[in-house]
Structures are given as structure tokens and as C-alpha cells.
Design an enzyme around this catalytic site. Structure first.
Site, mmCIF file in Angstrom:
data_model
loop_
_atom_site.group_PDB
_atom_site.id
_atom_site.type_symbol
_atom_site.label_atom_id
_atom_site.label_comp_id
_atom_site.label_asym_id
_atom_site.label_seq_id
_atom_site.Cartn_x
_atom_site.Cartn_y
_atom_site.Cartn_z
ATOM 1 C CG HIS A 166 22.097 9.512 -35.736
ATOM 2 N ND1 HIS A 166 21.821 10.681 -35.072
ATOM 3 C CD2 HIS A 166 22.598 8.667 -34.799
ATOM 4 C CE1 HIS A 166 22.115 10.553 -33.790
ATOM 5 N NE2 HIS A 166 22.603 9.354 -33.599
ATOM 6 C CB CYS A 261 16.928 14.286 -33.537
ATOM 7 S SG CYS A 261 17.490 15.838 -34.055
HETATM 8 C C1 CIR Z 1 24.561 14.253 -30.501
HETATM 9 O O1 CIR Z 1 25.683 14.309 -31.019
HETATM 10 O O2 CIR Z 1 24.174 13.236 -29.939
HETATM 11 C C2 CIR Z 1 23.666 15.469 -30.541
HETATM 12 N N1 CIR Z 1 24.445 16.653 -30.520
HETATM 13 C C3 CIR Z 1 22.821 15.474 -31.791
HETATM 14 C C4 CIR Z 1 21.856 14.326 -31.832
HETATM 15 C C5 CIR Z 1 20.983 14.394 -33.036
HETATM 16 N N2 CIR Z 1 20.055 13.329 -33.014
HETATM 17 C C6 CIR Z 1 19.359 12.934 -34.091
HETATM 18 O O3 CIR Z 1 19.530 13.444 -35.168
HETATM 19 N N3 CIR Z 1 18.533 11.925 -33.917
#
Ligand code: CIR
Length: 267
Positions: A166, A261
Site C-alpha cells: 500500500h 492498519c
Molecule cells: C493483506 O495482505 O491484506 C493483509 N495481510 C495486510 C493488510 C495490511 N493493511 C494495511 O497496511 N492497511
């Protein structure tokens, strides 16, 4: 004292037992994840938000969604508006239902996104003046267009994200007019694009480790990773004159989770 990034509430979600084996990850070659440690680190995160004056709504961990703890991705909240996203990875779709209910109960105006638009909140950097949104493997142009319709009073700029999961995996706000950015080539490229497109001028703090560039500002305090996790970058935070709190996030970071997140903030 920072006048932006002042909140009264946060929404978080518990860590499901299914996370260590089944959460999505960019690097499959990682150490085992300790569920116990992940839950302890997450509890400290939630306790920190409470200590900063937030009322925290905790959603129950959903075992069917191993990534449900990463609530930032499922909604973008600004002022009284909440955009419930259509997550970029199909295996995560469905996580947004619990968040939609919670935000509705908290009195926010709900907007939803439909196919083919997709967007993960981790791609959304709000500076208080405008939005920068990563065009990544999770977020597409239709998702960005929807976001700009919902938050139409702010400029919205798409920024190419080539390697990281991201946009906020490599930069976040660290003060009202200052962005902390990782030193890697992709992070610097994204920062150059931000400088070229921004409607306002921002200062920049560069940190040697990209993961250090994901921090929170909550009610005048900067929350960043502990020195063991960002040994080369921690000094940059120590030089800031504002109040600071350090948190561990070693376990959730193994599945690409950053500090931002783990929460949705409400003003
Ligand atoms: C994913 O790949 O969607 C999750 N394992 C990690 C998401 C992390 N989200 C974020 O940094 N906003």
C-alpha cells in the site's frame, strides 16, 4: 500542538486464530507468527489508543477472515462520512460488513463502493488538506474516482505504488504539514510524485527503514515502532519535539500489517 488528527473514537478488531496460518502475505518465506504475542501487541495498541483519550469500539475477531484485524482497509472515514471499501483482494471481501454496522451505529453517513471499483484504506493518505491514494495491486482508478466523489471538498491525487502493498506501507503523516517517507527507491519515487501533484507544500522526514514510515498521530502524540524493529530510524523520531509512544508490531508485520492498519479513527 498539532491541530489536525484529533479524534474521539476508534474502531479496531480482534486478532483471529486463523491469522498465523491463513492471513495474506507478500513474503511467504517468513518466521512463524506467534498468535499469543500478536494478541498481546494488539492489546497494547488498543490500550495506547485509550490512553490517548479515545473511546474504542472493538469488533469481534472473525475466524472466516484471517486478515480482519487490518480494519483500516475496509473503510475511509473523514469528518462525518464513511466510505466502505470494496477490498482489493477477493479473499478479504466480506470483512467490511461488521465495520459498516459499527460505523452506522456511531452515526456516520455511509457510502458504498461497487465493482469494478476496488480500494484498500491502506492506500489512502489524508493530510488534512487533500488525499493521496495509491494506485496499487489493491486499489484501482475506479476506486479512486469513487473516493473523490464521496470526499468531493478535498483534492484527490492517485500515486503509483509499484512494489509495496500500500501507499502507507512507505509513508504517513508525522505532523500537520510533515510526511515521514522511507528511503527505498520506490518510496522516494512515490514521494517525488506527491511533491509534483500536491496542492500544498509538505515537509519530509526521511527514514532509512520503510516500515518506520508508518506511524500514527493521535491527539498530538506520535505513535511509532519500537527501536528493536526500526533500529536505524528511531533516532529520527527521537528528534521530534512532540510527545511520542513506541509500540511493538513484530507479529502482524510478518503479514504486512502496519500500525495504521489496525484502526479506523473518528473525529
Ligand atoms: C493483506 O495482505 O491484506 C493483509 N495481510 C495486510 C493488510 C495490511 N493493511 C494495511 O497496511 N492497511
Amino acid at each position: 500542538m498539532s491541530s489536525l488528527f484529533r479524534y474521539t473514537r476508534a474502531v479496531v478488531c480482534g486478532v483471529p486464530s486463523s491469522l498465523p496460518a491463513n492471513a495474506l502475505r507478500q513474503n511467504s518465506d517468513i518466521d512463524n507468527i506467534s498468535l499469543e504475542k500478536a494478541r498481546l501487541q494488539h492489546k497494547k495498541y488498543v490500550d495506547t489508543l485509550k490512553s490517548l483519550g479515545l473511546q474504542v469500539t472493538a469488533l469481534e475477531a472473525n475466524e472466516e477472515h484471517p486478515d480482519c484485524v487490518f480494519v483500516e482497509d475496509v473503510a475511509v472515514v473523514c469528518e462525518n462520512e464513511a466510505l466502505i471499501t470494496r477490498l482489493g483482494h477477493s479473499s478479504r471481501r466480506g470483512e467490511e460488513k461488521a465495520m459498516k454496522n459499527a460505523l452506522e451505529k456511531l452515526g456516520l453517513r455511509i457510502h458504498e463502493m461497487s465493482a469494478p471499483a476496488s480500494l484498500d484504506g491502506g492506500d489512502v493518505l489524508f493530510t488534512g488538506r487533500e488525499f493521496f491514494v495509491g494506485l496499487s495491486s489493491r486499489t484501482n482508478q475506479e476506486g479512486i474516482t469513487k473516493l473523490s466523489e464521496v470526499f468531493s471538498k478535498y483534492p484527490v491525487h492517485g500515486i503509483a505504488v509499484e512494489k509495496h502493498l500500500h501507499l502507507k506501507s512507505m509513508m504517513t503523516m508525522v505532523w500537520d504539514d510533515t510526511i515521514v517517507v522511507g528511503e527505498s527507491e520506490p518510496a522516494q519515487k512515490a514521494w517525488a510524485e506527491i511533491k509534483n501533484t500536491a496542492s500544498f507544500q509538505y515537509k519530509c522526514v526521511t527514514v532509512p527503514e520503510d516500515k518506520a514510515a508508518n506511524c500514527l498521530i493521535v491527539n498530538g502524540t506520535v505513535v511509532h515502532l519500537v527501536s528493536e524493529e526500526i533500529p536505524k530510524s528511531v533516532e529520527k523520531f527521537r528528534q521530534l519535539s512532540c510527545p511520542k509512544i513506541e509500540l511493538s508490531n513484530s507479529e502482524l508485520h510478518k503479514v504486512d500489517g502496519c500500525l495504521t492498519c489496525l484502526s479506523i479513527f473518528i473525529e
